[in-house]
Design an enzyme around this catalytic site. Structure first.
Site, PDB file in Angstrom:
ATOM      1  N   THR A  42     -21.666 -18.627  38.565  1.00 51.00           N
ATOM      2  CA  THR A  42     -22.893 -17.807  39.509  1.00 51.00           C
ATOM      3  C   THR A  42     -21.493 -16.729  40.623  1.00 51.00           C
ATOM      4  O   THR A  42     -22.475 -15.848  41.225  1.00 51.00           O
ATOM      5  CB  THR A  42     -23.813 -19.042  40.880  1.00 51.00           C
ATOM      6  OG1 THR A  42     -24.273 -19.662  40.040  1.00 51.00           O
ATOM      7  CG2 THR A  42     -24.901 -17.880  41.773  1.00 51.00           C
ATOM      8  N   HIS A  45     -21.405 -13.418  38.531  1.00 53.04           N
ATOM      9  CA  HIS A  45     -22.040 -13.083  39.101  1.00 53.04           C
ATOM     10  C   HIS A  45     -21.871 -11.753  40.606  1.00 53.04           C
ATOM     11  O   HIS A  45     -22.056 -10.999  40.318  1.00 53.04           O
ATOM     12  CB  HIS A  45     -23.418 -13.936  38.723  1.00 53.04           C
ATOM     13  CG  HIS A  45     -24.295 -13.614  37.836  1.00 53.04           C
ATOM     14  ND1 HIS A  45     -24.668 -12.726  36.676  1.00 53.04           N
ATOM     15  CD2 HIS A  45     -24.879 -14.726  37.067  1.00 53.04           C
ATOM     16  CE1 HIS A  45     -25.434 -13.394  35.473  1.00 53.04           C
ATOM     17  NE2 HIS A  45     -25.541 -15.208  35.885  1.00 53.04           N
ATOM     18  N   CYS A  98     -40.295 -29.213  55.304  1.00 51.88           N
ATOM     19  CA  CYS A  98     -41.431 -28.778  54.792  1.00 51.88           C
ATOM     20  C   CYS A  98     -42.557 -29.950  53.731  1.00 51.88           C
ATOM     21  O   CYS A  98     -41.236 -31.405  53.417  1.00 51.88           O
ATOM     22  CB  CYS A  98     -41.307 -27.974  53.265  1.00 51.88           C
ATOM     23  SG  CYS A  98     -40.336 -28.614  51.685  1.00 51.88           S
ATOM     24  N   CYS A 101     -39.464 -31.809  50.903  1.00 53.56           N
ATOM     25  CA  CYS A 101     -39.073 -32.727  51.862  1.00 53.56           C
ATOM     26  C   CYS A 101     -39.307 -34.358  52.007  1.00 53.56           C
ATOM     27  O   CYS A 101     -38.615 -35.180  51.884  1.00 53.56           O
ATOM     28  CB  CYS A 101     -38.036 -31.643  52.903  1.00 53.56           C
ATOM     29  SG  CYS A 101     -37.216 -30.451  52.525  1.00 53.56           S
ATOM     30  N   ARG A 202     -17.213 -21.265  21.901  1.00 56.24           N
ATOM     31  CA  ARG A 202     -17.626 -21.854  22.917  1.00 56.24           C
ATOM     32  C   ARG A 202     -19.200 -22.755  21.824  1.00 56.24           C
ATOM     33  O   ARG A 202     -18.437 -24.362  22.309  1.00 56.24           O
ATOM     34  CB  ARG A 202     -18.531 -21.237  23.705  1.00 56.24           C
ATOM     35  CG  ARG A 202     -17.855 -20.802  25.462  1.00 56.24           C
ATOM     36  CD  ARG A 202     -18.827 -20.698  26.384  1.00 56.24           C
ATOM     37  NE  ARG A 202     -17.630 -20.386  27.105  1.00 56.24           N
ATOM     38  CZ  ARG A 202     -18.505 -19.612  28.143  1.00 56.24           C
ATOM     39  NH1 ARG A 202     -19.280 -19.340  28.419  1.00 56.24           N
ATOM     40  NH2 ARG A 202     -17.603 -19.551  29.794  1.00 56.24           N
ATOM     41  N   TYR A 289     -34.310 -26.688  38.846  1.00 55.92           N
ATOM     42  CA  TYR A 289     -33.789 -25.241  39.273  1.00 55.92           C
ATOM     43  C   TYR A 289     -32.956 -27.173  40.094  1.00 55.92           C
ATOM     44  O   TYR A 289     -33.869 -28.820  40.369  1.00 55.92           O
ATOM     45  CB  TYR A 289     -34.406 -24.950  40.362  1.00 55.92           C
ATOM     46  CG  TYR A 289     -33.914 -24.242  41.842  1.00 55.92           C
ATOM     47  CD1 TYR A 289     -32.996 -23.357  41.452  1.00 55.92           C
ATOM     48  CD2 TYR A 289     -34.045 -24.638  42.795  1.00 55.92           C
ATOM     49  CE1 TYR A 289     -32.783 -22.875  42.408  1.00 55.92           C
ATOM     50  CE2 TYR A 289     -33.551 -24.233  43.923  1.00 55.92           C
ATOM     51  CZ  TYR A 289     -32.528 -23.333  43.608  1.00 55.92           C
ATOM     52  OH  TYR A 289     -32.347 -22.580  44.802  1.00 55.92           O
TER      53      TYR A 289
END
Length: 343
Positions: A42, A45, A98, A101, A202, A289
Site C-alpha cells: 500500500t 501505491h 455500527c 462493531c 519471489r 479485508y
C-alpha cells in the site's frame, strides 16, 4: 515538539522526510515510540501516486501502518497497558457504534479509517492510536517479526478462512502476503501447497518458506504440476493474492468441485470472470479485508510461538534516513519485506 516523519507532501510520485508536531493523546489513546516500521505494498501505491492513491490519500499526511514500538504514554481511561509494553497495532480504526462493531464483527465496520491511509500514519518517531487497537507483543517474538504483524495478519485471515487440514491449496501471487499465507497453510497441515507467480526472486523466497511447489506460470503449466503431485481432482482451497485476472481465472479452472476461495488481491474493476466455473462447480468465494479483531492477532502470535518461521520473508533492513533505498528496493520487486529502523 517537532519529530521526524515520512509524509506524502505533494500529489505526485514520491515520499518525503519531514518534521511534524508530536501527536497528542486523548483519554482512550496510547502514545507509542516507534522502533521499526515495514514498507507495505500500500505504501508503494501511495509512493507511486496511482489511481487508488489519488482517490484515497489526503495530502499532506504522515503515511505507514506496519510497525512495532514501545508504549510511552497512556490515556487516563486506558486499562491493561503499562509504560514500556512492546506493541504493534491494528491499522483499521473502527467506529464502535455500527451494527457490525456492536455485534463483534469489528473488521467489517462500514466506517473504518486506516492508519497511514486516511489518518496520521506510523512512519514517524511517535504514533497515537486508540488503546483498543494496540496489541501487546509476547516475549520471544522479535521486533522484526512484530513489525510485519499487519501483513502477516492479512495472510493468516486469508489462509485460515477455510479448513486447510489435509487439503490441497493453490495460492496465486507470491508477494510477501501470499508467501506468508503459503507458510501458514503448510504449518497448519495442508497437504500440497502450490504458489504461482512470474517473479522468480519471489518464487525462490516461497521455496525457502517450504511450499510444495513454486510455479512460474510463464514456463510451467499448473495442470502439469498437479499431475506430478498425483492430484486428480483439483485444488480444495484457493487463496487469490494477486488481483491478476488471468491468475484468478486459472484458479477457477483448477479448483475441485465444491472448492473454496479466499479473495484478498484487488482486481481491476473490469475483470471478466467465467461464472460458469463458479456455478457448475459449486464454488464458495469469500472476500477478505484486513484482520479479524482480535482473533487473527492471537492466531498470529500463537502460530509463531508454535514454530512457524517467518524470518526468511524479511530480506532487507535500512536506517530510516535511508528510506529512499528501502522504497526503491520494494518497488524493484526483488525483495520480501523491507524494514526501516527508527532507533
Amino acid at each position: 515538539m517537532k519529530i521526524k516523519a515520512l509524509s506524502k507532501l505533494k500529489p505526485e510520485e514520491g515520499i518525503w522526510m519531514t518534521e511534524v508536531e508530536k501527536p497528542e493523546m486523548g483519554h482512550n489513546d496510547i502514545l507509542i515510540r516507534i522502533k521499526k516500521t515495514a514498507i507495505c505494498g500500500t505504501d508503494v501505491h501511495i509512493y507511486n501516486w496511482d489511481e487508488w492513491s489519488q482517490k484515497t490519500i489526503p495530502v499532506p499526511m504522515v503515511v505507514g501502518h506496519e510497525y512495532v514500538g514501545e508504549v510511552v504514554g497512556i490515556g487516563q481511561e486506558v486499562r491493561g497497558f503499562e509504560i514500556g509494553d512492546r506493541v504493534s497495532g491494528e491499522g483499521h480504526i473502527t467506529c464502535g457504534h455500527c451494527r457490525n462493531c456492536r455485534g463483534g464483527r469489528t473488521h467489517l465496520c462500514r466506517n473504518t479509517t486506516g492508519v497511514g491511509v486516511n489518518r496520521t500514519g506510523a512512519f514517524s518517531e511517535f504514533l497515537v492510536i486508540p488503546a483498543f487497537n494496540a496489541f501487546k507483543i509476547p516475549a520471544g517474538i522479535s521486533d522484526d517479526l512484530a513489525s510485519i504483524f499487519d501483513p502477516f495478519g492479512n495472510a493468516v485471515h486469508t489462509a485460515l478462512s477455510f479448513d486447510l487440514v489435509g487439503e490441497d491449496v493453490l495460492i496465486t501471487g507470491a508477494g510477501p502476503i501470499g508467501i506468508m499465507a503459503a507458510a501458514v497453510a503448510k504449518h497448519v497441515g495442508a497437504r500440497h501447497v502450490v504458489i504461482t507467480d512470474v517473479n522468480e526472486f519471489r518464487l525462490d523466497l516461497a521455496r525457502k518458506m517450504g511450499v510444495t511447489r513454486a510455479v512460474n506460470v510463464m514456463n510451467e503449466k499448473l495442470e502439469d504440476v498437479m499431475s506430478d503431485l498425483g492430484m486428480t481432482e483439483g485444488f480444495d482451497v484457493g487463496l487469490e493474492m494477486s488481483g491478476n485476472p488471468s491468475a484468478f481465472n486459472s484458479m477457477l479452472t483448477n479448483m475441485n468441485h465444491g472448492g473454496k476461495i479466499s479473495l484478498l488481491g484487488i482486481p481491476p474493476s473490469d475483470m471478466a470472470v467465467d461464472w460458469n466455473q463458479v456455478i457448475f462447480k459449486g464454488l464458495v468465494i469469500k472476500g477478505i479485508y484486513g484482520r479479524e479483531m482480535f482473533e487473527t492477532w492471537y492466531k498470529m502470535a500463537s502460530l509463531i510461538q508454535s514454530g512457524l518461521d517467518l524470518t526468511p520473508i524479511i530480506t532487507h533492513h535500512y536506517k530510516i534516513d535511508d528510506f529512499q533505498a528501502g522504497f526503491d528496493m520494494m518497488r524493484s520487486g526483488m525483495s520480501g519485506k523491507v524494514i526501516l529502523d527508527w532507533e
